[in-house]
Design an enzyme around this catalytic site. Sequence first.
Site, PDB file in Angstrom:
ATOM      1  N   SER A  60      22.772 -16.714 -13.932  1.00  0.00           N
ATOM      2  CA  SER A  60      21.641 -16.589 -13.015  1.00  0.00           C
ATOM      3  C   SER A  60      20.916 -17.925 -12.908  1.00  0.00           C
ATOM      4  O   SER A  60      21.200 -18.869 -13.645  1.00  0.00           O
ATOM      5  CB  SER A  60      20.660 -15.505 -13.501  1.00  0.00           C
ATOM      6  OG  SER A  60      20.082 -15.877 -14.746  1.00  0.00           O
ATOM      7  N   ILE A  62      19.282 -21.480 -12.324  1.00  0.00           N
ATOM      8  CA  ILE A  62      19.805 -22.832 -12.179  1.00  0.00           C
ATOM      9  C   ILE A  62      21.281 -22.889 -12.542  1.00  0.00           C
ATOM     10  O   ILE A  62      22.084 -23.538 -11.863  1.00  0.00           O
ATOM     11  CB  ILE A  62      18.990 -23.820 -13.043  1.00  0.00           C
ATOM     12  CG1 ILE A  62      17.584 -24.004 -12.447  1.00  0.00           C
ATOM     13  CG2 ILE A  62      19.695 -25.165 -13.142  1.00  0.00           C
ATOM     14  CD1 ILE A  62      16.671 -24.869 -13.291  1.00  0.00           C
ATOM     15  N   SER A 190      12.752 -29.162 -19.577  1.00  0.00           N
ATOM     16  CA  SER A 190      11.659 -28.671 -18.739  1.00  0.00           C
ATOM     17  C   SER A 190      10.573 -29.736 -18.685  1.00  0.00           C
ATOM     18  O   SER A 190      10.455 -30.563 -19.596  1.00  0.00           O
ATOM     19  CB  SER A 190      11.085 -27.371 -19.306  1.00  0.00           C
ATOM     20  OG  SER A 190       9.893 -26.995 -18.623  1.00  0.00           O
ATOM     21  N   TYR A 203       7.508 -21.811 -26.028  1.00  0.00           N
ATOM     22  CA  TYR A 203       8.460 -22.430 -25.108  1.00  0.00           C
ATOM     23  C   TYR A 203       8.302 -23.949 -25.125  1.00  0.00           C
ATOM     24  O   TYR A 203       9.297 -24.683 -25.193  1.00  0.00           O
ATOM     25  CB  TYR A 203       8.227 -21.882 -23.705  1.00  0.00           C
ATOM     26  CG  TYR A 203       9.157 -22.426 -22.650  1.00  0.00           C
ATOM     27  CD1 TYR A 203      10.498 -22.029 -22.606  1.00  0.00           C
ATOM     28  CD2 TYR A 203       8.708 -23.319 -21.684  1.00  0.00           C
ATOM     29  CE1 TYR A 203      11.358 -22.510 -21.627  1.00  0.00           C
ATOM     30  CE2 TYR A 203       9.556 -23.817 -20.708  1.00  0.00           C
ATOM     31  CZ  TYR A 203      10.876 -23.408 -20.681  1.00  0.00           C
ATOM     32  OH  TYR A 203      11.727 -23.901 -19.720  1.00  0.00           O
ATOM     33  N   SER A 239      13.464 -18.878  -9.426  1.00  0.00           N
ATOM     34  CA  SER A 239      14.493 -18.222 -10.230  1.00  0.00           C
ATOM     35  C   SER A 239      13.865 -17.006 -10.896  1.00  0.00           C
ATOM     36  O   SER A 239      12.693 -16.692 -10.678  1.00  0.00           O
ATOM     37  CB  SER A 239      15.065 -19.178 -11.288  1.00  0.00           C
ATOM     38  OG  SER A 239      14.105 -19.423 -12.306  1.00  0.00           O
TER      39      SER A 239
END
EC number: 1.1.1.-
Length: 339
Positions: A60, A62, A190, A203, A239
């Site tokens: 799914s 990217i 990221s 994260y 996304s």
Amino acid sequence: MNWELLLWLLALCALLLLVVQLLRFLRADGDLTLLWAEWQGRRPEWELTDMVVWVTGASSGIGEELAYQLSKLGVSLVLSARRVHELERVKRRCLENGNLKEKDVLVLPLDLTDTGSHEAATEAVLQEFGRIDILVNNGGISQRSLCVDTSLDVYRKLIELNYLGTVSLTKCVLPHMIERKQGKIVTVNSILGIISAPLSTGYCASKHALRGFFNGLRTELAAYPGIIVSNICPGPVQSNIVENSLAGEVTKTIANNGDQSHKMTTSRCVRLMLISMANDLKEVWISQQPFLLVTYLWQYMPTWAWWITSKMGKKRIENFKSGVDADSSYFKIFKTKRD
């Protein structure tokens, strides 16, 4: 023409050039080095053809889009994720829309947290294709919860999946690349691996750790100039990463990911990734404004960045608590001012 007039004309030209560059930056969706490579650099269609590319997180987002665009370049693809049926769906579309045959795509189920299986998975790829030219570390999960409301198990899962799982797979592939003295290790990090933001403490920690690890690894591989280590740092992209984000408990995810239309399209993000890979860029920032500007501030003017982030962070928490996408208001405000 006297010298004084000439100097005034030169100054005016310099000012106009500065204004033009500023306007271009306000509309930029990548760092300046990346955009220069897009304009003047090597094309993915020239550089990546006939390579063996292993993509994790390919079911799914990217990873899925990357598989589709790579399939049109004539590469051999290894698609990995936990959901086999989704990988098979991606494979079918690659065969339908790309330039590949059945033998060119290997579906290889993989759980990044099951580090004991990574060696066998690597051997399976080598047995199928004989080499691994590019490893794309794309698998991972995000987070949307305040630290005070988040269990330690959530932090543990984020580190085990995003960081340790990626490190483990890289360590399995690395000896093969060292033996061949060539290869590309591309990690989808990221913007939050450079800056930090509320609702994503775990994260951010996992992504900062990844950036530190791969920057350190790059220095260890200085004797192998043919092995390229790249950090890809996207900002908000359309996304399902928000929808699948962990909440306060590992058994909970975000039920509603809100409106995603204001974010960068996945196809544009992946195109810039391919340009980065073709030009062997060590780190790229892929994001629309205002997050691209904030990233530059964090890199070069951290004191200003802390002040701006604290202001933006309050609004991000308010958006989250009201049930809308945490970052939506930033794009709308910036678009209004830019237009």
